[in-house]
Enzyme design. Structure first.
Site, PDB file in Angstrom:
ATOM      1  N   ARG B 242       0.960  -1.244  -0.218  1.00 13.09           N
ATOM      2  CA  ARG B 242      -0.007  -0.306   0.245  1.00 13.09           C
ATOM      3  C   ARG B 242       0.865   1.190   0.033  1.00 13.09           C
ATOM      4  NH1 ARG B 242       0.900   1.359   5.360  1.00 13.09           N
ATOM      5  NH2 ARG B 242       0.099  -0.447   6.571  1.00 13.09           N
ATOM      6  N   HIS B 246      -1.889   3.275   6.619  1.00 13.63           N
ATOM      7  CA  HIS B 246      -2.739   2.001   6.773  1.00 13.63           C
ATOM      8  C   HIS B 246      -4.618   3.160   7.138  1.00 13.63           C
ATOM      9  CE1 HIS B 246      -5.391  -1.132   8.258  1.00 13.63           C
ATOM     10  NE2 HIS B 246      -5.548  -0.392   9.785  1.00 13.63           N
ATOM     11  N   TYR B 254       6.129   2.658  11.175  1.00 18.85           N
ATOM     12  CA  TYR B 254       6.926   1.395  11.114  1.00 18.85           C
ATOM     13  C   TYR B 254       7.684   0.943   9.772  1.00 18.85           C
ATOM     14  CZ  TYR B 254       2.362   1.767   9.243  1.00 18.85           C
ATOM     15  OH  TYR B 254       1.582   2.134   8.229  1.00 18.85           O
TER      16      TYR B 254
HETATM   17  C1  TPP Z   1     -10.899  -8.993  14.331  1.00 16.58           C
HETATM   18  C2  TPP Z   1      -9.894  -7.205  13.910  1.00 16.58           C
HETATM   19  N1  TPP Z   1      -9.332  -7.140  15.178  1.00 16.58           N
HETATM   20  C3  TPP Z   1      -8.685  -5.864  15.021  1.00 16.58           C
HETATM   21  C4  TPP Z   1      -9.522  -4.775  13.835  1.00 16.58           C
HETATM   22  C5  TPP Z   1      -8.086  -3.250  13.464  1.00 16.58           C
HETATM   23  N2  TPP Z   1      -6.924  -3.497  12.288  1.00 16.58           N
HETATM   24  C6  TPP Z   1      -8.495  -2.942  11.552  1.00 16.58           C
HETATM   25  S1  TPP Z   1      -7.142  -3.379  10.210  1.00 16.58           S
HETATM   26  C7  TPP Z   1      -5.907  -3.627  11.001  1.00 16.58           C
HETATM   27  C8  TPP Z   1      -5.463  -4.943  10.281  1.00 16.58           C
HETATM   28  C9  TPP Z   1      -5.858  -5.648   9.385  1.00 16.58           C
HETATM   29  O1  TPP Z   1      -4.664  -6.198   8.112  1.00 16.58           O
HETATM   30  P1  TPP Z   1      -4.897  -6.729   7.254  1.00 16.58           P
HETATM   31  O2  TPP Z   1      -5.262  -8.262   7.176  1.00 16.58           O
HETATM   32  O3  TPP Z   1      -2.892  -7.509   6.424  1.00 16.58           O
HETATM   33  O4  TPP Z   1      -4.912  -5.377   5.681  1.00 16.58           O
HETATM   34  P2  TPP Z   1      -4.611  -4.628   5.649  1.00 16.58           P
HETATM   35  O5  TPP Z   1      -5.354  -3.119   6.253  1.00 16.58           O
HETATM   36  O6  TPP Z   1      -3.430  -4.776   5.086  1.00 16.58           O
HETATM   37  O7  TPP Z   1      -5.086  -4.401   3.971  1.00 16.58           O
HETATM   38  C10 TPP Z   1      -6.590  -4.113  12.156  1.00 16.58           C
HETATM   39  C11 TPP Z   1      -5.551  -4.539  12.835  1.00 16.58           C
HETATM   40  C12 TPP Z   1     -10.369  -5.263  13.515  1.00 16.58           C
HETATM   41  N3  TPP Z   1     -10.522  -3.902  12.474  1.00 16.58           N
HETATM   42  N4  TPP Z   1     -10.666  -6.674  13.382  1.00 16.58           N
END
Ligand code: TPP
Ligand code: TPP
Ligand code: MG
Ligand code: MG
Lengths: 327, 334, 327, 334
Positions: B242, B246, B254
């Site tokens: 990306r 985030h 990070y």
């Molecule tokens: C069950 C849950 N845990 C934590 C979160 C907080 N959170 C939102 S996005 C994210 C990271 C997601 O990482 P990834 O699956 O790699 O998707 P990306 O954001 O990199 O597209 C987190 C920890 C959440 N929304 N739901």
């Protein structure tokens, strides 16, 4: 019309499932041991043979996945799943799907999603099944918006409410009390519907209102019958569905009698019992003649030992005592 | 395997879609910075080739489930960007009537089962759609999009296994952008690729360069055809990156600037694809500029639509909880 | 003694964590983005640098696993984990571990397990974060036996209660309101403990009792200040911990004023608000002079649009209206 | 790998432990049938070699987490059978003071972290114990026992991955007895062995004959040594079979009598091990009869202890919710 036949609560539920499976190809079931085994409590016996494994899915232990599958299937409009959570106590492993997904989708999506599904689960204490297999938990589901919550007490209610729940376009949590599965009662053969949100006055009375759910309905009726002989007239209301709640029937009864005892097997704090008590305090204040009484278990987990469990569950004696205290 | 032959029309659709997503996301970033779009906004800049390459194999009737980073999936699947832009603003004309926002954009009419604020939450929904498809004897498929972070979560494990044992027409697409917010992939798993997890479920799994839309298209085509032919689910890991934080507002401390710059310079999926189309004479620089302009205009139109749309009304709060009336639902005065 | 310095609620929490990490090697933290990132709301900033990755665990998204690890570590007595659930809304993916495991172990094991752990989580609406990222949810945790539940409103309370929570030998759910993170207030440098189960009378009054939690404490105080000018004297009680609950302070206040308004940001049905209302109806009936009022959001999920969300959250106007209605 | 040399003493401990579990479970079945033991009771008959072969490698300070089918683990780890038998009865002298019952027997003083009524629930607890071990610089290990059914569940996936990335001293032991209540393993997963799932987490994994206590001992020894040496977690699948229904009262209509009889005749772990010990002259028929008798007496003593123990009192219900007083906890009159 001839005598209405008597069948058990478990059979009544089986009939409702069988009826809907036979009439609507979109209805399917997902759960553990619901097929070959016929359900841990025998409720789904015979359905796999009749409808086959493409309608009755015996699933691996993956409740979050199972209900997620049910939700996805419902959201497409292609199916109307009935998901069986073996014990309501297992909600914790799939609560996100129950609550953050199924319950909220319609709202989050501005009314565009229709999540027609039923979550059936066995609840209730009295089997010596200890803290992780004995809860009823309807309060919590009624607290969290977006779920309809049904807690039937009689075989006939169970059948009529389950048919309505499966036909409902919203997610319904349908909690079956384990202690009632063997209870028999008159149940019409024809598939009559009982609408959600309509309480049943199980006994009319004028001195005091008891609101009770599930197995507590029977104990409350026992007290009503006993005290009637002393000239005490108790009205026993079974809301049957907690969401939607038939507030009118409850409020009118409290206004009529001026006295309220809530009898419930769920935990007491921030509960269905306090909900009804608070309704009395805010909506029937003028008519209330004495303090509201709650007859519930203590705010503790459920103990295993039969010596303790029978004390933990609200007893006829405690209900009677509460009634006498506010008369 | 022979390379599939793709029509020029489809190639151009892919290019336009990627540009549309990019323009949309960059505009959304501005709108967030201007405080016009509230809440949490997770953008898809840099990852456009994944949604595009996969969805290029889908038809309208096919289903997808999406994530918190869902704009790209929605746009690729054909979602109306006016409705989604109005949703980002919280307007009543939004695809959720303003009740959902960025994390919940949805269009069930084109098989888009919804973005999701819970990581992993949507994975089993695609499996459920696939169950509906199979039982109704349809030849549609369902695709679950999710991140590398999500592949550590319960719904990945449980959802995929159910799809495998029931042999459902679903494809699992893991967008491995190297981070779960601040946690690099190397600290999430000690294996080298999420695709290695396919073995746990006995399904075909492959890892692909997610910045190369042609490569994504090809592996997705194979998996989707397998699903359509009743041969069950597959797992695809698309390695991507990306280009923004985030969520909007994330300073992304990070990761190094150098790392980010490397990806932008060497692995921008739009630049890579454009180069290919130029080489093949399917696109000219002029075409490309025109597409860019057209997409900017489309997005601007959507922004105008959103800005000029009315706010939802207070009484709307009580609507859409259930399909039935609110009788016995609210109980408490409000 | 000099002026007490003012710091934010977020900083106060950070200080409590820092203090316990520095004093007790058994204290560790597990959660997502609590290390390098310093927490989604910046609350854990600096702790990884200070205590290293063997004390501060940045975890993959596996909340059930994470909290299960915390529970196992606590059960051995070897560690006292502080688990951060990024948003309280995510409880659904780990509810079994929170509730069927952490909450019940001590009881199920006849008092032999000691689960010394804290579950910290951000809650509360007002950020446009929609239905899955805006809930407060303390009611539900108070309903389910076995968990202590803390919902601090001020920076000083947050610090003192968090130190006590980490030192507590039972599982504590510590809910931090997102809307309060930036609020500043006087906080002593020294690590003073605030015991769980002691309410704080944030303002004394004699005409009416308001029981309010978290962000609602501020709105209630605003109404109290405003109406004081009209000669209306409002007592504002912040229970601070919902379990254990300082019933005495609440009951005595209601008995004194004869009037009760409960102001709470959680869902209304079977809730903390109905709990307090039911306490009034059953324990203060004789002294109650008017109907109890609940000021809460409606029983709906939380809408995204700022136009809707601000109406959903209980407002100063609604609190004022409720107060006037029962005076 | 060279076969490890095992002392005669340990071999005899293993034999005695297996017999003790068998006798205990058969007696528990009778007591359940006589309505003396209420609730759900899941017995370990047929699976004795798994707990025994693994725990033979553990010391008192090591931890185990257990399951609903937990008597065998408890006994192998050295749990006091008087306390557990009284618990099955619901007596106040029980290891949970009568509050837990069969599904919750526990003895933290010997590192037994508890049986668990939630399938999979205990898996991450062992990981947590391992974290405690590592941080405190101890050379102990933790073992998580669980079933084939549990390996489909969230805590398996999440717990193992956390152990892998944090390189914790824990061993995961899947007791694959071929059934998740009525669902055969072949309908739970389309792979051939739960051990194949080790690849998902990048940890060593092996499948072993769970009816051969020596084989279990050997693979467990290797995995436990690896954990003790700081080399991280491993997964073991022990293929086993339960000789009784899922719980007492289960008619087990989902499997054939023939299948059950085959296992009993050919794969009884006690018969197999006894034969080996007889061959090696470590055990005589007389020894064996004596052990059987001794174990029966021990169990009988436990039953007597349970039967003669007092019931808990009503007021005990309010105890043990918290370590602090009930002030402000009950709120509602009771
Ligand atoms: C069950 C849950 N845990 C934590 C979160 C907080 N959170 C939102 S996005 C994210 C990271 C997601 O990482 P990834 O699956 O790699 O998707 P990306 O954001 O990199 O597209 C987190 C920890 C959440 N929304 N739901
Ligand atoms: C989360 C959860 N789901 C379902 C159950 C009901 N249940 C108890 S034991 C069991 C089967 C477990 O199978 P497996 O893990 O193979 O262990 P086994 O009983 O064969 O030893 C089920 C479904 C439960 N206790 N917990
Ligand atoms: Mg990612
Ligand atoms: Mg099994």
């Amino acid at each position: 019309m001839g005598m209405v036949r008597k069948i058990s609560y478990a059979q009544a539920i089986n009939e409702a499932l069988d009826y809907k499976l036979s009439k609507d190809k979109k209805v399917i079931m997902i759960g553990e041991d619901i097929g070959t085994f016929g359900g841990t409590f025998g409720v789904t016996a015979g359905l796999l043979d009749k409808y086959g494994p493409e309608r009755i899915y015996d699933a691996p232990i993956a409740e979050s996945g199972q209900i997620g599958v049910a939700i996805g299937a419902a959201a497409t409009g292609l199916l109307r799943p009935v998901f069986e959570l073996m014990f309501i106590d297992f909600f914790g492993v799939c609560m996100d799907q129950i609550y953050n997904q199924a319950a909220k989708m319609r709202y989050m999506f501005g009314g565009k999603a229709k999540i027609s599904m039923v979550i059936r689960a066995a609840g209730g204490a009295g089997m010596g099944a200890a803290a992780q297999h004995s809860q009823l938990l309807h309060s919590m589901f009624s607290h969290l918006p977006g779920l309809k919550v049904v807690v039937p007490s009689t075989p006939s209610d169970a059948k009529g409410l389950l048919i309505s729940s499966i036909e409902d376009d919203d997610p319904v949590v349908f909690i079956e009390h384990k202690g009632l599965y063997a209870v028999k009662g008159p149940v019409p053969e024809e598939p009559q519907r009982i609408p959600l949100g309509v309480a049943d006055v199980k006994r009319e009375g004028k001195d005091i209102t008891i609101v009770a759910t599930a197995a507590m309905v029977y104990k409350s009726l026992e007290v009503a019958t006993k005290l009637y002989k002393e000239g005490i007239s108790i009205e026993v209301i079974d809301p049957r569905s907690i969401v939607p709640l038939d507030e009118n029937t409850i409020v009118n009864s409290i206004k009529k009698t001026g006295r309220l005892v809530v009898v419930d097997e769920d935990y007491p704090r921030a509960s269905f019992a306090t909900d009804i008590a608070a309704i009395a305090a805010s909506k029937c204040f003028k008519e209330l003649k004495s303090p509201v009484k709650l007859v519930t278990p203590p705010a503790t987990p459920i103990p295993f030992s039969p010596a303790l469990e029978k004390e933990w569950i609200p007893s006829v004696e405690k209900i009677e005592k509460a009634v006498r205290e506010i008369l | 395997m022979n390379k599939p032959v793709i029509s020029e029309e489809k190639l151009l659709w892919m290019y336009e879609t990627m540009v549309k997503i990019r323009v949309h996301e960059e505009r959304a970033a501005e709108l967030f910075a201007e405080n016009k779009v509230p809440g949490f906004v997770h953008l898809y800049v840099g990852e456009e080739a994944v949604a595009t390459g996969v969805v290029a194999n889908l038809k309208k009737e096919d289903f997808i489930s999406s994530t918190h980073r869902g704009h790209g999936h929605y746009i690729a699947k054909g979602g109306d960007i006016k409705a989604s832009m109005a949703e980002l603003f919280g307007k009543t004309t939004g695809c959720c009537k303003g009740k959902g926002g960025s994390m919940h954009i949805v269009d069930l009419s084109i098989g888009e089962l919804g973005a999701n604020g819970i990581v992993g939450g949507g994975i089993p929904h695609a499996v459920g759609a696939a169950m509906g498809i199979k039982l109704n004897g349809l030849d549609d498929v369902a695709v679950a999009f999710f991140g590398d972070g999500a592949s550590n979560q319960q719904n990945f494990h449980e959802g995929i296994n159910l799809a495998a044992i029931w042999k459902l027409p679903v494809v699992f697409v893991c967008e491995n952008n190297g981070y779960q917010i601040s946690l690099p992939y190397s600290k999430q798993q000690i294996i080298n690729s999420v695709a290695e997890r396919g073995k746990s479920y006995g399904i075909p799994a492959v890892s692909v360069d997610g910045q190369d839309v042609m490569a994504v298209y090809e592996v997705a085509k194979e998996a989707i055809e397998r699903a359509r032919n009743g041969e069950g689910p597959s797992l695809i890991e698309a390695k991507t990156y990306r280009f923004r934080g985030h969520f909007e507002g994330d300073p992304a401390i990070y990761r190094t600037k150098k790392e980010l710059e490397w990806w932008k310079e060497n692995k921008d999926p739009i630049i890579i694809f454009k180069k290919l189309l130029l080489e093949k004479n399917i696109l000219s620089e002029d075409d490309s500029a025109l597409i860019q302009k057209k997409k900017e205009e489309e997005i601007e139109e959507a922004v105008k639509f959103a800005e000029s749309s009315p706010w939802p009304k207070k009484e709307d709060i009580l609507k859409d909880v259930f399909s039935t009336s609110t009788k016995g639902v609210l109980v408490w005065e409000w």
